[in-house]
Design a protein around this motif. Structure first.
Motif, PDB file in Angstrom:
ATOM      1  N   GLY A   1       0.821  -1.206   0.000  1.00  0.00           N
ATOM      2  CA  GLY A   1       0.000   0.000   0.000  1.00  0.00           C
ATOM      3  C   GLY A   1       0.848   1.244   0.000  1.00  0.00           C
ATOM      4  O   GLY A   1       2.080   1.180  -0.024  1.00  0.00           O
ATOM      5  N   GLU A   2       0.192   2.393   0.001  1.00  0.00           N
ATOM      6  CA  GLU A   2       0.919   3.648  -0.002  1.00  0.00           C
ATOM      7  C   GLU A   2       1.514   3.889   1.381  1.00  0.00           C
ATOM      8  O   GLU A   2       0.850   3.710   2.393  1.00  0.00           O
ATOM      9  N   ASN A   3       2.799   4.287   1.429  1.00  0.00           N
ATOM     10  CA  ASN A   3       3.388   4.548   2.725  1.00  0.00           C
ATOM     11  C   ASN A   3       4.512   5.569   2.625  1.00  0.00           C
ATOM     12  O   ASN A   3       4.865   6.037   1.528  1.00  0.00           O
ATOM     13  N   VAL A   4       5.022   5.924   3.797  1.00  0.00           N
ATOM     14  CA  VAL A   4       6.131   6.862   3.922  1.00  0.00           C
ATOM     15  C   VAL A   4       7.182   6.197   4.816  1.00  0.00           C
ATOM     16  O   VAL A   4       6.863   5.770   5.919  1.00  0.00           O
ATOM     17  N   GLU A   5       8.396   6.102   4.321  1.00  0.00           N
ATOM     18  CA  GLU A   5       9.484   5.502   5.097  1.00  0.00           C
ATOM     19  C   GLU A   5      10.442   6.590   5.576  1.00  0.00           C
ATOM     20  O   GLU A   5      10.773   7.506   4.805  1.00  0.00           O
ATOM     21  N   GLN A   6      10.915   6.439   6.808  1.00  0.00           N
ATOM     22  CA  GLN A   6      11.745   7.481   7.423  1.00  0.00           C
ATOM     23  C   GLN A   6      12.975   6.847   8.062  1.00  0.00           C
ATOM     24  O   GLN A   6      12.883   5.811   8.729  1.00  0.00           O
ATOM     25  N   HIS A   7      14.152   7.512   7.876  1.00  0.00           N
ATOM     26  CA  HIS A   7      15.399   7.028   8.445  1.00  0.00           C
ATOM     27  C   HIS A   7      16.282   8.211   8.848  1.00  0.00           C
ATOM     28  O   HIS A   7      16.245   9.255   8.187  1.00  0.00           O
ATOM     29  N   PRO A   8      17.082   8.105   9.911  1.00  0.00           N
ATOM     30  CA  PRO A   8      17.166   6.948  10.818  1.00  0.00           C
ATOM     31  C   PRO A   8      16.076   7.001  11.877  1.00  0.00           C
ATOM     32  O   PRO A   8      15.378   8.006  11.993  1.00  0.00           O
ATOM     33  N   SER A   9      15.967   5.974  12.690  1.00  0.00           N
ATOM     34  CA  SER A   9      14.982   5.987  13.763  1.00  0.00           C
ATOM     35  C   SER A   9      15.512   6.742  14.986  1.00  0.00           C
ATOM     36  O   SER A   9      14.734   7.299  15.761  1.00  0.00           O
ATOM     37  N   THR A  10      16.825   6.742  15.169  1.00  0.00           N
ATOM     38  CA  THR A  10      17.449   7.544  16.226  1.00  0.00           C
ATOM     39  C   THR A  10      18.675   8.232  15.652  1.00  0.00           C
ATOM     40  O   THR A  10      19.340   7.699  14.753  1.00  0.00           O
ATOM     41  N   LEU A  11      18.961   9.428  16.169  1.00  0.00           N
ATOM     42  CA  LEU A  11      20.089  10.210  15.679  1.00  0.00           C
ATOM     43  C   LEU A  11      20.647  11.020  16.839  1.00  0.00           C
ATOM     44  O   LEU A  11      19.905  11.760  17.496  1.00  0.00           O
ATOM     45  N   SER A  12      21.929  10.862  17.085  1.00  0.00           N
ATOM     46  CA  SER A  12      22.584  11.592  18.162  1.00  0.00           C
ATOM     47  C   SER A  12      23.686  12.454  17.561  1.00  0.00           C
ATOM     48  O   SER A  12      24.528  11.944  16.811  1.00  0.00           O
ATOM     49  N   VAL A  13      23.669  13.755  17.845  1.00  0.00           N
ATOM     50  CA  VAL A  13      24.677  14.674  17.314  1.00  0.00           C
ATOM     51  C   VAL A  13      25.201  15.544  18.451  1.00  0.00           C
ATOM     52  O   VAL A  13      24.544  15.704  19.488  1.00  0.00           O
ATOM     53  N   GLN A  14      26.383  16.113  18.221  1.00  0.00           N
ATOM     54  CA  GLN A  14      26.937  17.058  19.176  1.00  0.00           C
ATOM     55  C   GLN A  14      26.364  18.443  18.903  1.00  0.00           C
ATOM     56  O   GLN A  14      26.099  18.800  17.737  1.00  0.00           O
ATOM     57  N   GLU A  15      26.179  19.207  19.951  1.00  0.00           N
ATOM     58  CA  GLU A  15      25.684  20.574  19.789  1.00  0.00           C
ATOM     59  C   GLU A  15      26.535  21.327  18.778  1.00  0.00           C
ATOM     60  O   GLU A  15      27.764  21.281  18.828  1.00  0.00           O
ATOM     61  N   GLY A  16      25.866  22.002  17.842  1.00  0.00           N
ATOM     62  CA  GLY A  16      26.575  22.757  16.811  1.00  0.00           C
ATOM     63  C   GLY A  16      26.728  22.003  15.507  1.00  0.00           C
ATOM     64  O   GLY A  16      26.956  22.620  14.456  1.00  0.00           O
ATOM     65  N   ASP A  17      26.607  20.666  15.565  1.00  0.00           N
ATOM     66  CA  ASP A  17      26.686  19.877  14.332  1.00  0.00           C
ATOM     67  C   ASP A  17      25.361  19.945  13.575  1.00  0.00           C
ATOM     68  O   ASP A  17      24.371  20.481  14.061  1.00  0.00           O
ATOM     69  N   SER A  18      25.378  19.383  12.361  1.00  0.00           N
ATOM     70  CA  SER A  18      24.158  19.316  11.552  1.00  0.00           C
ATOM     71  C   SER A  18      23.492  17.954  11.707  1.00  0.00           C
ATOM     72  O   SER A  18      24.154  16.959  12.016  1.00  0.00           O
ATOM     73  N   ALA A  19      22.178  17.934  11.483  1.00  0.00           N
ATOM     74  CA  ALA A  19      21.417  16.684  11.516  1.00  0.00           C
ATOM     75  C   ALA A  19      20.602  16.587  10.231  1.00  0.00           C
ATOM     76  O   ALA A  19      20.055  17.589   9.769  1.00  0.00           O
ATOM     77  N   VAL A  20      20.553  15.369   9.675  1.00  0.00           N
ATOM     78  CA  VAL A  20      19.791  15.140   8.450  1.00  0.00           C
ATOM     79  C   VAL A  20      18.891  13.924   8.640  1.00  0.00           C
ATOM     80  O   VAL A  20      19.346  12.872   9.084  1.00  0.00           O
ATOM     81  N   ILE A  21      17.624  14.085   8.309  1.00  0.00           N
ATOM     82  CA  ILE A  21      16.648  12.995   8.394  1.00  0.00           C
ATOM     83  C   ILE A  21      16.029  12.842   7.010  1.00  0.00           C
ATOM     84  O   ILE A  21      15.690  13.842   6.363  1.00  0.00           O
ATOM     85  N   LYS A  22      15.887  11.585   6.574  1.00  0.00           N
ATOM     86  CA  LYS A  22      15.432  11.333   5.207  1.00  0.00           C
ATOM     87  C   LYS A  22      14.134  10.534   5.164  1.00  0.00           C
ATOM     88  O   LYS A  22      13.914   9.652   6.002  1.00  0.00           O
TER      89      LYS A  22
END
Lengths: 114, 116
Positions: A1-22
């Motif tokens: 069926g129609e769906n939406v997939e998302q990754h990662p499920s958890t993400l840990s970064v240091q303050e000031g760094d960038s974060a990317v979710i797809k």
């Protein structure tokens, strides 16, 4: 069926760094791609959205990019801060005969460490 | 400026009991939705209503019924609660009137339901 997939499920970064979710979506008719932020004990709130007629949108430290050919879109957070720690959801509308079902990904728990 | 209001905020039920979760919005929105949120599963659509007088099934409708009482209110009923229905339930609303219109979804604060 129609769906939406998302990754990662958890993400840990240091303050000031960038974060990317797809996210990827399956309904080629989808034309609107919002991102929601959920803080502990609260309902999700919209932080940014993009429509299919543009490839990128920015709002201060957050940006969303869209690749309609590949059917994927991403959330980018730059200069992360502790208050960015939350669960983030992507979503896409699945168009049906009766209406417009907003379908969510499974969420990303973002932790910004000091 | 209440937005989307859900009641109750917390509820404990025994297996087999019934209850109705209430949702009301004061933004004159056309579409309303019920989602459940479980760890690792994200937000899954239970039922939605594109406009007053219409309802349709989402991804996980089994064990639930809904009523779009009027434009403001959209209730979710569990006729015979089961432990698998332990979850956090969110109601949401959107302005759209047409299939292809897309606007922000506004969420309530959630109802934390435990079935023992």
């Amino acid at each position: 069926g129609e769906n939406v997939e998302q990754h990662p499920s958890t993400l840990s970064v240091q303050e000031g760094d960038s974060a990317v979710i797809k996210c990827t979506y399956s309904d080629s008719a989808s034309n609107y791609f919002p991102w929601y932020k959920q803080e502990l004990g609260k309902g999700p709130q919209l932080i940014i959205d993009i429509r299919s007629n543009v490839g990128e949108k920015k709002d201060q430290r957050i940006a969303v990019t869209l690749n309609k050919t590949a059917k994927h879109f991403s959330l980018h957070i730059t200069e992360t801060q502790p208050e960015d720690s939350a669960v983030y959801f992507c979503a896409a509308p699945i168009l049906t005969g009766g209406g417009n079902k907003l379908t969510f990904g499974t969420g990303t728990q973002l932790k910004v460490e000091l | 400026n209440a937005g989307v209001t859900q009641t109750p905020k917390f509820q404990v039920l025994k297996t087999g009991q019934s209850m109705t979760l209430q949702c009301a919005q004061d933004m004159n929105h056309n579409s309303m939705y019920w989602y459940r949120q479980d760890p690792g599963m994200g937000l899954r659509l239970i039922y939605y209503s594109a406009s007053e007088g219409t309802t349709d099934k989402g991804e996980v409708p089994n064990g639930y019924n809904v009523s779009r009482l009027n434009k403001r209110e959209f209730s979710l009923r569990l006729e015979s609660a089961a432990p698998s229905q332990t979850s956090v339930y969110f109601c949401a609303s959107r302005a759209e009137r047409f299939r292809t219109a897309n606007t922000e979804a506004f969420f309530g604060q959630g109802t934390r339901l435990t079935v023992v």
